[in-house]
Design a protein around this motif. Structure first.
Motif, PDB file in Angstrom:
ATOM      1  N   ASP A 148       0.811  -1.217   0.000  1.00 37.63           N
ATOM      2  CA  ASP A 148       0.000   0.000   0.000  1.00 37.63           C
ATOM      3  C   ASP A 148       0.850   1.276   0.000  1.00 37.63           C
ATOM      4  OD1 ASP A 148      -2.274  -1.597   0.152  1.00 37.63           O
ATOM      5  OD2 ASP A 148      -2.451  -1.383   2.330  1.00 37.63           O
ATOM      6  N   LEU A 149       2.163   1.152   0.196  1.00 39.98           N
ATOM      7  CA  LEU A 149       3.031   2.328   0.248  1.00 39.98           C
ATOM      8  C   LEU A 149       3.213   2.988  -1.119  1.00 39.98           C
ATOM      9  CD1 LEU A 149       5.782   1.004   2.659  1.00 39.98           C
ATOM     10  CD2 LEU A 149       4.069   2.760   3.155  1.00 39.98           C
ATOM     11  N   GLY A 150       3.044   2.230  -2.196  1.00 35.87           N
ATOM     12  CA  GLY A 150       3.205   2.784  -3.537  1.00 35.87           C
ATOM     13  C   GLY A 150       2.203   3.895  -3.796  1.00 35.87           C
ATOM     14  N   GLY A 151       2.713   5.044  -4.241  1.00 30.65           N
ATOM     15  CA  GLY A 151       1.855   6.192  -4.502  1.00 30.65           C
ATOM     16  C   GLY A 151       1.561   7.019  -3.262  1.00 30.65           C
ATOM     17  N   LYS A 152       2.010   6.554  -2.105  1.00 29.32           N
ATOM     18  CA  LYS A 152       1.812   7.288  -0.854  1.00 29.32           C
ATOM     19  C   LYS A 152       3.166   7.673  -0.286  1.00 29.32           C
ATOM     20  CE  LYS A 152      -2.538   4.955   0.203  1.00 29.32           C
ATOM     21  NZ  LYS A 152      -2.687   4.172  -1.006  1.00 29.32           N
ATOM     22  N   TRP A 153       3.875   6.709   0.294  1.00 31.02           N
ATOM     23  CA  TRP A 153       5.206   6.956   0.831  1.00 31.02           C
ATOM     24  C   TRP A 153       6.152   7.398  -0.275  1.00 31.02           C
ATOM     25  CZ3 TRP A 153       7.894   7.377   5.227  1.00 31.02           C
ATOM     26  CH2 TRP A 153       9.257   7.138   5.212  1.00 31.02           C
ATOM     27  N   ALA A 154       6.011   6.775  -1.424  1.00 32.95           N
ATOM     28  CA  ALA A 154       6.831   7.111  -2.589  1.00 32.95           C
ATOM     29  C   ALA A 154       5.899   7.311  -3.776  1.00 32.95           C
ATOM     30  CB  ALA A 154       7.818   5.986  -2.876  1.00 32.95           C
ATOM     31  N   PRO A 155       6.247   8.199  -4.713  1.00 33.24           N
ATOM     32  CA  PRO A 155       5.370   8.436  -5.854  1.00 33.24           C
ATOM     33  C   PRO A 155       5.249   7.245  -6.798  1.00 33.24           C
ATOM     34  CG  PRO A 155       7.377   9.773  -6.011  1.00 33.24           C
ATOM     35  CD  PRO A 155       7.391   9.090  -4.684  1.00 33.24           C
ATOM     36  N   ASN A 156       6.233   6.366  -6.793  1.00 30.10           N
ATOM     37  CA  ASN A 156       6.194   5.195  -7.666  1.00 30.10           C
ATOM     38  C   ASN A 156       5.112   4.231  -7.187  1.00 30.10           C
ATOM     39  OD1 ASN A 156       6.645   2.795  -9.036  1.00 30.10           O
ATOM     40  ND2 ASN A 156       8.863   2.882  -8.844  1.00 30.10           N
ATOM     41  N   LEU A 157       4.151   3.910  -8.031  1.00 34.04           N
ATOM     42  CA  LEU A 157       3.053   3.007  -7.653  1.00 34.04           C
ATOM     43  C   LEU A 157       3.535   1.602  -7.328  1.00 34.04           C
ATOM     44  CD1 LEU A 157       0.318   4.150 -10.197  1.00 34.04           C
ATOM     45  CD2 LEU A 157       0.548   4.763  -7.777  1.00 34.04           C
ATOM     46  N   ASP A 158       4.694   1.219  -7.849  1.00 34.52           N
ATOM     47  CA  ASP A 158       5.252  -0.120  -7.639  1.00 34.52           C
ATOM     48  C   ASP A 158       6.141  -0.190  -6.395  1.00 34.52           C
ATOM     49  OD1 ASP A 158       5.669  -2.857  -8.603  1.00 34.52           O
ATOM     50  OD2 ASP A 158       7.720  -2.206  -9.056  1.00 34.52           O
ATOM     51  N   TYR A 159       6.269   0.893  -5.672  1.00 39.30           N
ATOM     52  CA  TYR A 159       7.216   0.963  -4.559  1.00 39.30           C
ATOM     53  C   TYR A 159       7.018  -0.165  -3.538  1.00 39.30           C
ATOM     54  CZ  TYR A 159       9.748   2.711  -0.519  1.00 39.30           C
ATOM     55  OH  TYR A 159      10.579   2.826   0.552  1.00 39.30           O
ATOM     56  N   GLY A 160       5.836  -0.298  -3.002  1.00 40.34           N
ATOM     57  CA  GLY A 160       5.587  -1.324  -1.988  1.00 40.34           C
ATOM     58  C   GLY A 160       5.753  -2.727  -2.522  1.00 40.34           C
ATOM     59  N   ALA A 161       5.252  -2.962  -3.729  1.00 41.84           N
ATOM     60  CA  ALA A 161       5.389  -4.282  -4.349  1.00 41.84           C
ATOM     61  C   ALA A 161       6.865  -4.597  -4.591  1.00 41.84           C
ATOM     62  CB  ALA A 161       4.606  -4.342  -5.654  1.00 41.84           C
ATOM     63  N   SER A 162       7.657  -3.575  -4.944  1.00 47.25           N
ATOM     64  CA  SER A 162       9.080  -3.814  -5.197  1.00 47.25           C
ATOM     65  C   SER A 162       9.814  -4.180  -3.909  1.00 47.25           C
ATOM     66  CB  SER A 162       9.728  -2.604  -5.869  1.00 47.25           C
ATOM     67  OG  SER A 162       9.863  -1.529  -4.969  1.00 47.25           O
ATOM     68  N   ILE A 163       9.395  -3.627  -2.782  1.00 49.50           N
ATOM     69  CA  ILE A 163      10.009  -4.009  -1.506  1.00 49.50           C
ATOM     70  C   ILE A 163       9.769  -5.495  -1.250  1.00 49.50           C
ATOM     71  CG2 ILE A 163       9.875  -3.755   1.010  1.00 49.50           C
ATOM     72  CD1 ILE A 163       9.291  -0.781   0.511  1.00 49.50           C
ATOM     73  N   MET A 164       8.548  -5.921  -1.444  1.00 49.57           N
ATOM     74  CA  MET A 164       8.230  -7.338  -1.240  1.00 49.57           C
ATOM     75  C   MET A 164       9.000  -8.215  -2.220  1.00 49.57           C
ATOM     76  SD  MET A 164       6.307  -7.377   1.352  1.00 49.57           S
ATOM     77  CE  MET A 164       5.839  -9.089   1.342  1.00 49.57           C
ATOM     78  N   ARG A 165       8.995  -7.826  -3.475  1.00 47.60           N
ATOM     79  CA  ARG A 165       9.625  -8.620  -4.533  1.00 47.60           C
ATOM     80  C   ARG A 165      11.143  -8.663  -4.374  1.00 47.60           C
ATOM     81  NH1 ARG A 165       7.831  -5.694  -8.529  1.00 47.60           N
ATOM     82  NH2 ARG A 165       9.658  -4.355  -8.558  1.00 47.60           N
ATOM     83  N   ASP A 166      11.753  -7.521  -4.104  1.00 50.59           N
ATOM     84  CA  ASP A 166      13.209  -7.430  -4.139  1.00 50.59           C
ATOM     85  C   ASP A 166      13.890  -7.737  -2.812  1.00 50.59           C
ATOM     86  OD1 ASP A 166      12.823  -6.633  -6.760  1.00 50.59           O
ATOM     87  OD2 ASP A 166      13.041  -4.500  -6.317  1.00 50.59           O
ATOM     88  N   TYR A 167      13.173  -7.627  -1.703  1.00 51.49           N
ATOM     89  CA  TYR A 167      13.811  -7.798  -0.402  1.00 51.49           C
ATOM     90  C   TYR A 167      13.124  -8.834   0.480  1.00 51.49           C
ATOM     91  CZ  TYR A 167      16.053  -3.502  -1.840  1.00 51.49           C
ATOM     92  OH  TYR A 167      16.737  -2.568  -2.550  1.00 51.49           O
ATOM     93  N   VAL A 168      11.860  -8.658   0.760  1.00 53.11           N
ATOM     94  CA  VAL A 168      11.182  -9.515   1.736  1.00 53.11           C
ATOM     95  C   VAL A 168      11.094 -10.959   1.254  1.00 53.11           C
ATOM     96  CG1 VAL A 168       9.059  -9.870   3.040  1.00 53.11           C
ATOM     97  CG2 VAL A 168       9.937  -7.551   2.699  1.00 53.11           C
TER      98      VAL A 168
END
Length: 63
Positions: A34-54
């Motif tokens: 849910d952080l995408g578009g909120k914490w960061a302007p990139n809509l993929d931000y939250g999904a990228s955290i899950m995909r790339d790190y978690v």
């Protein structure tokens, strides 16, 4: 991060808390995705955290 989830600060909050506390979506973040578009302007931000790190952390073999 607490402001995004609707958690009140403990102690003196960072100055950004006061700015962020006025946004319309304050308290609406339930998932990292849910952080995408909120914490960061990139809509993929939250999904990228899950995909790339978690996901990699979850798949780490423990010996």
């Amino acid at each position: 991060m607490g402001i995004y989830c609707g958690v009140d600060p403990v102690g003196e909050p960072h100055p950004r808390w006061y700015i962020t506390s006025t946004v319309g979506w304050k308290g609406q973040v339930q998932l990292v995705e849910d952080l995408g578009g909120k914490w960061a302007p990139n809509l993929d931000y939250g999904a990228s955290i899950m995909r790339d790190y978690v996901t990699k952390l979850y798949n780490t073999e423990v010996k």
